[in-house]
Design a protein around this motif. Structure first.
Motif, PDB file in Angstrom:
ATOM      1  N   ARG A  57     -45.353   9.679 -32.038  1.00  0.00           N
ATOM      2  CA  ARG A  57     -44.300  11.045 -32.044  1.00  0.00           C
ATOM      3  C   ARG A  57     -44.944  12.053 -31.312  1.00  0.00           C
ATOM      4  NH1 ARG A  57     -42.476   7.560 -37.042  1.00  0.00           N
ATOM      5  NH2 ARG A  57     -43.618   5.250 -36.736  1.00  0.00           N
ATOM      6  N   SER A  58     -44.253  12.565 -32.214  1.00  0.00           N
ATOM      7  CA  SER A  58     -44.084  14.494 -32.617  1.00  0.00           C
ATOM      8  C   SER A  58     -43.563  15.132 -33.565  1.00  0.00           C
ATOM      9  CB  SER A  58     -43.407  15.372 -31.097  1.00  0.00           C
ATOM     10  OG  SER A  58     -44.181  16.236 -31.012  1.00  0.00           O
ATOM     11  N   GLU A  59     -44.367  15.614 -34.409  1.00  0.00           N
ATOM     12  CA  GLU A  59     -43.357  16.500 -35.182  1.00  0.00           C
ATOM     13  C   GLU A  59     -42.693  15.298 -35.934  1.00  0.00           C
ATOM     14  OE1 GLU A  59     -41.641  19.559 -34.276  1.00  0.00           O
ATOM     15  OE2 GLU A  59     -43.985  20.651 -33.614  1.00  0.00           O
ATOM     16  N   GLY A  60     -43.798  14.806 -36.638  1.00  0.00           N
ATOM     17  CA  GLY A  60     -43.209  12.661 -36.781  1.00  0.00           C
ATOM     18  C   GLY A  60     -41.703  12.661 -36.644  1.00  0.00           C
ATOM     19  N   ARG A  61     -41.436  12.824 -35.370  1.00  0.00           N
ATOM     20  CA  ARG A  61     -40.252  12.220 -34.806  1.00  0.00           C
ATOM     21  C   ARG A  61     -40.586  11.157 -33.489  1.00  0.00           C
ATOM     22  NH1 ARG A  61     -36.019  15.938 -31.189  1.00  0.00           N
ATOM     23  NH2 ARG A  61     -37.824  15.658 -29.698  1.00  0.00           N
ATOM     24  N   ILE A  62     -39.619  10.234 -33.362  1.00  0.00           N
ATOM     25  CA  ILE A  62     -40.209   9.142 -32.000  1.00  0.00           C
ATOM     26  C   ILE A  62     -39.793   9.911 -31.271  1.00  0.00           C
ATOM     27  CG2 ILE A  62     -39.408   7.252 -30.992  1.00  0.00           C
ATOM     28  CD1 ILE A  62     -39.140   6.153 -34.308  1.00  0.00           C
ATOM     29  N   ILE A  63     -40.724  10.104 -30.687  1.00  0.00           N
ATOM     30  CA  ILE A  63     -40.151  10.362 -28.476  1.00  0.00           C
ATOM     31  C   ILE A  63     -40.530   9.582 -28.125  1.00  0.00           C
ATOM     32  CG2 ILE A  63     -40.992  12.909 -29.541  1.00  0.00           C
ATOM     33  CD1 ILE A  63     -43.765  12.776 -28.261  1.00  0.00           C
ATOM     34  N   GLY A  64     -41.390   8.377 -28.152  1.00  0.00           N
ATOM     35  CA  GLY A  64     -41.575   6.902 -26.733  1.00  0.00           C
ATOM     36  C   GLY A  64     -41.915   5.996 -27.749  1.00  0.00           C
ATOM     37  N   THR A  65     -41.482   4.963 -27.155  1.00  0.00           N
ATOM     38  CA  THR A  65     -41.437   3.402 -27.700  1.00  0.00           C
ATOM     39  C   THR A  65     -41.190   2.507 -26.145  1.00  0.00           C
ATOM     40  OG1 THR A  65     -38.981   3.023 -27.287  1.00  0.00           O
ATOM     41  CG2 THR A  65     -39.839   4.065 -29.894  1.00  0.00           C
ATOM     42  N   ARG A  74     -45.769 -16.157 -23.242  1.00  0.00           N
ATOM     43  CA  ARG A  74     -45.853 -15.226 -22.173  1.00  0.00           C
ATOM     44  C   ARG A  74     -45.524 -13.919 -22.627  1.00  0.00           C
ATOM     45  NH1 ARG A  74     -41.713 -18.275 -19.045  1.00  0.00           N
ATOM     46  NH2 ARG A  74     -43.259 -19.645 -18.351  1.00  0.00           N
ATOM     47  N   ALA A  75     -45.947 -13.317 -22.338  1.00  0.00           N
ATOM     48  CA  ALA A  75     -45.387 -11.500 -22.896  1.00  0.00           C
ATOM     49  C   ALA A  75     -45.409 -10.885 -22.087  1.00  0.00           C
ATOM     50  CB  ALA A  75     -47.365 -10.264 -22.262  1.00  0.00           C
ATOM     51  N   HIS A  76     -43.908 -10.467 -22.990  1.00  0.00           N
ATOM     52  CA  HIS A  76     -42.329  -9.000 -22.052  1.00  0.00           C
ATOM     53  C   HIS A  76     -42.753  -7.944 -22.768  1.00  0.00           C
ATOM     54  CE1 HIS A  76     -40.923 -13.303 -20.961  1.00  0.00           C
ATOM     55  NE2 HIS A  76     -41.497 -13.786 -22.546  1.00  0.00           N
ATOM     56  N   LEU A  77     -42.686  -6.974 -21.699  1.00  0.00           N
ATOM     57  CA  LEU A  77     -42.719  -5.452 -22.404  1.00  0.00           C
ATOM     58  C   LEU A  77     -40.826  -4.787 -22.365  1.00  0.00           C
ATOM     59  CD1 LEU A  77     -45.394  -4.606 -20.276  1.00  0.00           C
ATOM     60  CD2 LEU A  77     -45.310  -4.407 -22.425  1.00  0.00           C
ATOM     61  N   TYR A  78     -39.946  -4.906 -23.681  1.00  0.00           N
ATOM     62  CA  TYR A  78     -38.891  -4.637 -23.335  1.00  0.00           C
ATOM     63  C   TYR A  78     -39.310  -2.393 -24.179  1.00  0.00           C
ATOM     64  CZ  TYR A  78     -38.463  -8.947 -23.781  1.00  0.00           C
ATOM     65  OH  TYR A  78     -38.178 -10.780 -22.873  1.00  0.00           O
ATOM     66  N   ARG A  79     -37.523  -1.897 -23.788  1.00  0.00           N
ATOM     67  CA  ARG A  79     -37.510  -0.496 -24.364  1.00  0.00           C
ATOM     68  C   ARG A  79     -38.385   0.709 -24.030  1.00  0.00           C
ATOM     69  NH1 ARG A  79     -32.672   0.392 -25.433  1.00  0.00           N
ATOM     70  NH2 ARG A  79     -31.956  -0.039 -26.947  1.00  0.00           N
ATOM     71  N   LEU A  80     -39.781   0.485 -22.787  1.00  0.00           N
ATOM     72  CA  LEU A  80     -40.330   1.462 -22.277  1.00  0.00           C
ATOM     73  C   LEU A  80     -39.282   2.535 -22.544  1.00  0.00           C
ATOM     74  CD1 LEU A  80     -42.612   2.946 -21.789  1.00  0.00           C
ATOM     75  CD2 LEU A  80     -42.389   2.216 -19.910  1.00  0.00           C
ATOM     76  N   ALA A  81     -39.393   3.512 -23.290  1.00  0.00           N
ATOM     77  CA  ALA A  81     -38.667   4.818 -23.284  1.00  0.00           C
ATOM     78  C   ALA A  81     -39.071   5.695 -24.054  1.00  0.00           C
ATOM     79  CB  ALA A  81     -37.591   4.811 -24.022  1.00  0.00           C
ATOM     80  N   VAL A  82     -39.121   7.032 -23.319  1.00  0.00           N
ATOM     81  CA  VAL A  82     -39.547   8.580 -23.442  1.00  0.00           C
ATOM     82  C   VAL A  82     -38.356   9.838 -23.970  1.00  0.00           C
ATOM     83  CG1 VAL A  82     -41.164  10.658 -22.854  1.00  0.00           C
ATOM     84  CG2 VAL A  82     -41.945   7.730 -22.323  1.00  0.00           C
ATOM     85  N   HIS A  83     -38.147   9.877 -24.587  1.00  0.00           N
ATOM     86  CA  HIS A  83     -37.053  11.388 -25.197  1.00  0.00           C
ATOM     87  C   HIS A  83     -36.809  12.148 -23.862  1.00  0.00           C
ATOM     88  CE1 HIS A  83     -35.105  14.484 -26.140  1.00  0.00           C
ATOM     89  NE2 HIS A  83     -34.705  13.818 -27.202  1.00  0.00           N
ATOM     90  N   PRO A  84     -36.336  12.436 -23.027  1.00  0.00           N
ATOM     91  CA  PRO A  84     -35.947  13.624 -21.994  1.00  0.00           C
ATOM     92  C   PRO A  84     -36.645  15.181 -21.886  1.00  0.00           C
ATOM     93  CG  PRO A  84     -33.569  11.865 -22.786  1.00  0.00           C
ATOM     94  CD  PRO A  84     -35.032  12.195 -23.399  1.00  0.00           C
ATOM     95  N   ASP A  85     -37.068  15.649 -23.315  1.00  0.00           N
ATOM     96  CA  ASP A  85     -37.463  16.106 -23.704  1.00  0.00           C
ATOM     97  C   ASP A  85     -39.656  16.466 -23.284  1.00  0.00           C
ATOM     98  OD1 ASP A  85     -35.205  17.752 -23.655  1.00  0.00           O
ATOM     99  OD2 ASP A  85     -35.640  17.605 -26.269  1.00  0.00           O
ATOM    100  N   TYR A  86     -39.525  15.027 -23.151  1.00  0.00           N
ATOM    101  CA  TYR A  86     -41.105  14.643 -23.615  1.00  0.00           C
ATOM    102  C   TYR A  86     -41.275  13.500 -22.081  1.00  0.00           C
ATOM    103  CZ  TYR A  86     -41.678  16.907 -28.005  1.00  0.00           C
ATOM    104  OH  TYR A  86     -41.190  17.708 -29.096  1.00  0.00           O
ATOM    105  N   ARG A  87     -41.136  13.586 -20.739  1.00  0.00           N
ATOM    106  CA  ARG A  87     -40.829  12.982 -19.632  1.00  0.00           C
ATOM    107  C   ARG A  87     -42.301  13.464 -19.228  1.00  0.00           C
ATOM    108  NH1 ARG A  87     -34.956  10.506 -19.547  1.00  0.00           N
ATOM    109  NH2 ARG A  87     -35.079   8.762 -21.110  1.00  0.00           N
ATOM    110  N   ARG A  88     -42.131  13.481 -18.155  1.00  0.00           N
ATOM    111  CA  ARG A  88     -43.293  13.374 -17.396  1.00  0.00           C
ATOM    112  C   ARG A  88     -44.957  14.143 -17.848  1.00  0.00           C
ATOM    113  NH1 ARG A  88     -41.851  11.838 -12.878  1.00  0.00           N
ATOM    114  NH2 ARG A  88     -42.469  12.754 -11.362  1.00  0.00           N
ATOM    115  N   GLN A  89     -44.992  13.307 -18.801  1.00  0.00           N
ATOM    116  CA  GLN A  89     -46.611  14.193 -19.393  1.00  0.00           C
ATOM    117  C   GLN A  89     -47.535  12.710 -19.734  1.00  0.00           C
ATOM    118  OE1 GLN A  89     -45.585  16.330 -22.938  1.00  0.00           O
ATOM    119  NE2 GLN A  89     -43.684  17.126 -22.017  1.00  0.00           N
ATOM    120  N   GLY A  90     -46.960  11.820 -19.432  1.00  0.00           N
ATOM    121  CA  GLY A  90     -47.837  11.242 -19.305  1.00  0.00           C
ATOM    122  C   GLY A  90     -47.986  10.277 -20.469  1.00  0.00           C
ATOM    123  N   LEU A  91     -46.562  10.258 -21.194  1.00  0.00           N
ATOM    124  CA  LEU A  91     -46.199   9.609 -22.660  1.00  0.00           C
ATOM    125  C   LEU A  91     -46.139   7.494 -22.589  1.00  0.00           C
ATOM    126  CD1 LEU A  91     -44.056  11.647 -24.543  1.00  0.00           C
ATOM    127  CD2 LEU A  91     -46.684  11.263 -24.859  1.00  0.00           C
TER     128      LEU A  91
END
Length: 145
Positions: A57-65, A74-91
């Motif tokens: 979160r950033s300021e209470g708002r979800i910015i990555g999941t 088995r282990a499955h990873l889904y819905r890896l997403a980062v808000h477009p305004d916060y991409r390329r920051q290592g989230l």
């Protein structure tokens, strides 16, 4: 002494986050060629596996999941997403560190990620993490309805 930025905290999503998750995925998620998410489906996931959905979160708002799903085998990873305004920051890296740690603790020996063909941004993020397509497998699907 050099100041290093503190990595953002990864939190576990709760039932109170369902509407925010749906709104976030509508903006930042990979939404093609998949059934639409709905509040009842996300609520069912959170009830069945309360620790599966990790958020930043950033300021209470979800910015990555990321969803770190474990079926006991088995282990499955889904819905890896980062808000477009916060991409390329290592989230994505921070989220995957937490997701993989969770799944290792549960007994996972291998992780898999679902990435749509043509999702070049997603493919590059997974490849940077060391994931690669497994060409000998093809996903087969059928609607449950």
């Amino acid at each position: 002494m050099t100041d290093h930025p503190v990595p953002p905290a990864v939190e576990i999503a709760t039932l109170a986050d369902v509407d925010a998750l749906l709104a976030f995925w509508a903006i930042a998620g990979e939404n093609d060629a998949r059934p639409s998410d709905s509040a009842p489906v996300v609520e069912a996931l959170l009830r069945r596996d309360p620790d599966a959905v990790l958020v930043v979160r950033s300021e209470g708002r979800i910015i990555g999941t990321v969803i770190a799903g474990w079926d006991g085998w088995r282990a499955h990873l889904y819905r890896l997403a980062v808000h477009p305004d916060y991409r390329r920051q290592g989230l994505a890296r921070v989220l995957l560190d937490a997701a993989e740690a969770r799944l290792r603790t549960l007994g996972a020996g291998r992780f898999d990620a679902m990435v749509l063909e043509g999702n070049d941004l997603g493919a590059s993020a997974w490849a940077a993490r060391g994931y690669a397509p497994q060409p000998e497998w093809r996903r087969w699907v059928r609607s449950a309805r």
